[in-house]
Design a protein around this motif. Sequence first.
Motif, short mmCIF file in Angstrom:
data_model
loop_
_atom_site.label_atom_id
_atom_site.label_comp_id
_atom_site.label_asym_id
_atom_site.label_seq_id
_atom_site.Cartn_x
_atom_site.Cartn_y
_atom_site.Cartn_z
N ILE A 1 0.99 -1.38 0.38
CA ILE A 1 0.07 0.18 -0.10
C ILE A 1 1.04 1.13 -0.26
N ASP A 2 1.77 1.09 1.02
CA ASP A 2 3.15 2.56 0.44
C ASP A 2 3.93 1.62 1.65
N ALA A 3 5.29 2.47 2.23
CA ALA A 3 6.29 2.28 2.73
C ALA A 3 5.58 1.50 4.05
N LEU A 4 4.40 1.78 4.49
CA LEU A 4 4.41 1.20 6.30
C LEU A 4 3.77 0.36 5.59
N ASN A 5 2.64 -0.24 5.23
CA ASN A 5 1.66 -0.69 5.15
C ASN A 5 1.64 -1.55 4.00
N ALA A 6 1.04 -2.89 4.12
CA ALA A 6 0.78 -3.47 2.61
C ALA A 6 -0.21 -4.37 3.52
N SER A 7 -0.74 -5.68 2.36
CA SER A 7 -1.71 -6.62 2.36
C SER A 7 -1.56 -8.12 2.12
N ILE B 1 10.74 -10.05 6.10
CA ILE B 1 9.21 -8.83 5.76
C ILE B 1 9.74 -8.64 7.06
N GLU B 2 9.93 -7.45 7.12
CA GLU B 2 10.03 -7.06 9.42
C GLU B 2 8.68 -5.78 9.41
N THR B 3 7.87 -6.95 10.00
CA THR B 3 6.29 -6.35 10.79
C THR B 3 6.92 -5.52 11.99
N PHE C 1 -8.35 -15.53 2.91
CA PHE C 1 -8.07 -14.67 4.21
C PHE C 1 -7.07 -13.76 3.87
N ASP C 2 -7.67 -12.20 4.29
CA ASP C 2 -6.87 -11.16 4.13
C ASP C 2 -6.12 -10.10 5.20
N PHE C 3 -5.45 -10.21 5.69
CA PHE C 3 -4.29 -9.59 6.54
C PHE C 3 -3.77 -8.17 6.24
N ASP C 4 -3.54 -7.63 6.90
CA ASP C 4 -3.09 -6.30 7.36
C ASP C 4 -1.99 -6.32 7.50
N LEU C 5 -0.73 -5.76 7.20
CA LEU C 5 0.75 -5.82 7.81
C LEU C 5 1.35 -4.29 8.34
N GLY C 6 1.84 -4.10 9.58
CA GLY C 6 2.60 -2.76 9.90
C GLY C 6 4.29 -3.19 9.12
N ILE C 7 4.57 -2.40 8.35
CA ILE C 7 6.19 -2.72 8.18
C ILE C 7 6.64 -2.17 8.67
N GLU D 1 8.79 7.78 10.85
CA GLU D 1 7.19 7.38 10.72
C GLU D 1 6.96 5.99 11.12
N LEU D 2 5.76 5.87 11.44
CA LEU D 2 5.13 5.09 12.05
C LEU D 2 3.95 4.56 10.83
N PRO D 3 3.48 3.09 11.30
CA PRO D 3 2.25 2.85 10.54
C PRO D 3 1.44 3.52 11.53
N ASN D 4 0.46 4.06 12.22
CA ASN D 4 -0.20 4.55 12.96
C ASN D 4 -1.36 3.50 13.36
N ALA D 5 -2.17 4.41 11.84
CA ALA D 5 -3.84 3.79 12.00
C ALA D 5 -3.49 2.19 11.84
N PHE D 6 -2.70 1.47 11.50
CA PHE D 6 -2.49 -0.16 11.53
C PHE D 6 -2.05 0.03 13.03
N LEU D 7 -1.55 0.05 13.65
CA LEU D 7 -0.72 0.03 15.30
C LEU D 7 -2.02 0.27 16.17
N LYS D 8 -2.71 1.80 16.10
CA LYS D 8 -3.83 1.65 16.52
C LYS D 8 -4.81 0.27 16.38
N ARG D 9 -5.09 -0.03 15.69
CA ARG D 9 -5.53 -1.51 15.08
C ARG D 9 -5.30 -2.18 16.20
N TRP D 10 -4.21 -2.17 15.84
CA TRP D 10 -3.31 -4.27 16.48
C TRP D 10 -3.97 -3.64 17.70
N LEU D 11 -3.59 -2.37 18.71
CA LEU D 11 -3.24 -2.47 19.78
C LEU D 11 -4.98 -2.31 20.18
#
Length: 454
Positions: free
Chosen positions: A8-14, A84-86, A111-117, A320-330
């Motif tokens: 998706i971008d440098a910090l997010n993938a699926s 892949i470092e997540t 199955f579909d997964f989001d990754l925080g890179i 920079e961090l994938p903030n939206a992903f991390l909030k969902r993961w938390l």
Amino acid sequence: MNITKNEIDALNASLHITIEPSDYEEKFKDELNKYRGKASLKGFRKGKTPIATIKKMYGKAILAETINNILGETLNTYLTEEKIETLGQPIPTEDTEVTHFDVKNLGDYKFDFDLGIAPQFEVAGMDDGIEKKVVEVAEESVTEEFELARKRFGGEIFPEDDIEDNDLLTLSAVELDGDKVKKKGWETGFQILVKDLEDSVKEEVLKLKKGGKFKFNIRSVEKDKDEKHVNKYLLNLDEDEEKEIGDMFEGTIDKVSRISPAEINQEFFDKYTGQEGAETSEEEIRAKIRANIEEHYNTQTKNLMFKEIMDHLMEANKIELPNAFLKRWLKLSNENATDEVIEAEFEAFSQNLKWNLIKSKLEAKYEIEVLPEDIKEGFKKRIAGYFGGNPQGIDLDQMAESMMKNQEQFRQVFEEEKAEKLFQAISADMNIVENPISLDEFKELVKKVNEEAA
């Protein structure tokens, strides 16, 4: 098995993963047979339940567990092999539908997964200068510690002709009625330090000696003590005992106890060092005291310097961090976490995560390794600290080995030793500039840092 990655971008993938029957059918059958071998159902001997019955009753749960195990292994293998470092763990995409497992018609499962890179960066700021405070130990501090040591290794005497601020008084006291002893009044006895007396009473007592008498209000004679303390320790009342007792008492000084400083001789030197003949003069003891004080403050100034290094590297590396992903993961990882709690604590969480990313890079760069002997030495330092750095008669090796069996303490010391090794390596690389500072200035600085942290 089919796996598709979408950047998706440098910090997010699926990731899109399709598990086909050929990936799980044999495993599913094996699991059914294992369950059959253990099952004990009414009407069937153990292990003889028809496989169709097992499949009908438990097949869906067994299939779900089989698929989930394969899915977890697939995810871990793929991320490892693709390097892949997540951050956090892969989480289902927001529009993921509930999977319905059908044991009658084995089909594809998607199955579909989001990754925080993890962000890619090189640690910056390593060429800059960092200030290290060096506390200058005044001779007055050495003398103060020297005199405290003499008292620590001194003996108890019982003077009869004077009273000093640090003396312990043993008193007998009687209740007063006006200026006279009250008939059938309350009588008590207790011990009290002169320095703990209320100021006006202390001023009077310092003019007395053993056998002297003085009047005082028993409820205020000792500084900063509540009624519960007065009743228990001064009036000697039982916890549930109720008596009408007046405020004013007359006390008689029955005994004066004082710690007499140790003589400055070889016996004192040996007691202080814990070794016979290790030091043989006052000058050598003073030098050792100075070294101990310097080491004590050097540890603190080093900790301050390490904090400055940490703050400096955090400032120099804008990660920079994938903030939206991390909030969902938390939120998914903590069932009790609300959006409000996550928002309130996210800044602290992200700062800690950024520092861990920097720290991991540096640990790899400097090849930081903590060996068992490092941990043992860390425990020995802890134990020595418990005894003021002078553990006489203690088998440090034996005690350290015993404490190392506590997993929580082992983990703490491991992390402490790893942090120490890392900062030593960083300090050797960076330009450290020493700046002399007085003890008073240093104490003010520590106070300010603690206030900021609070």
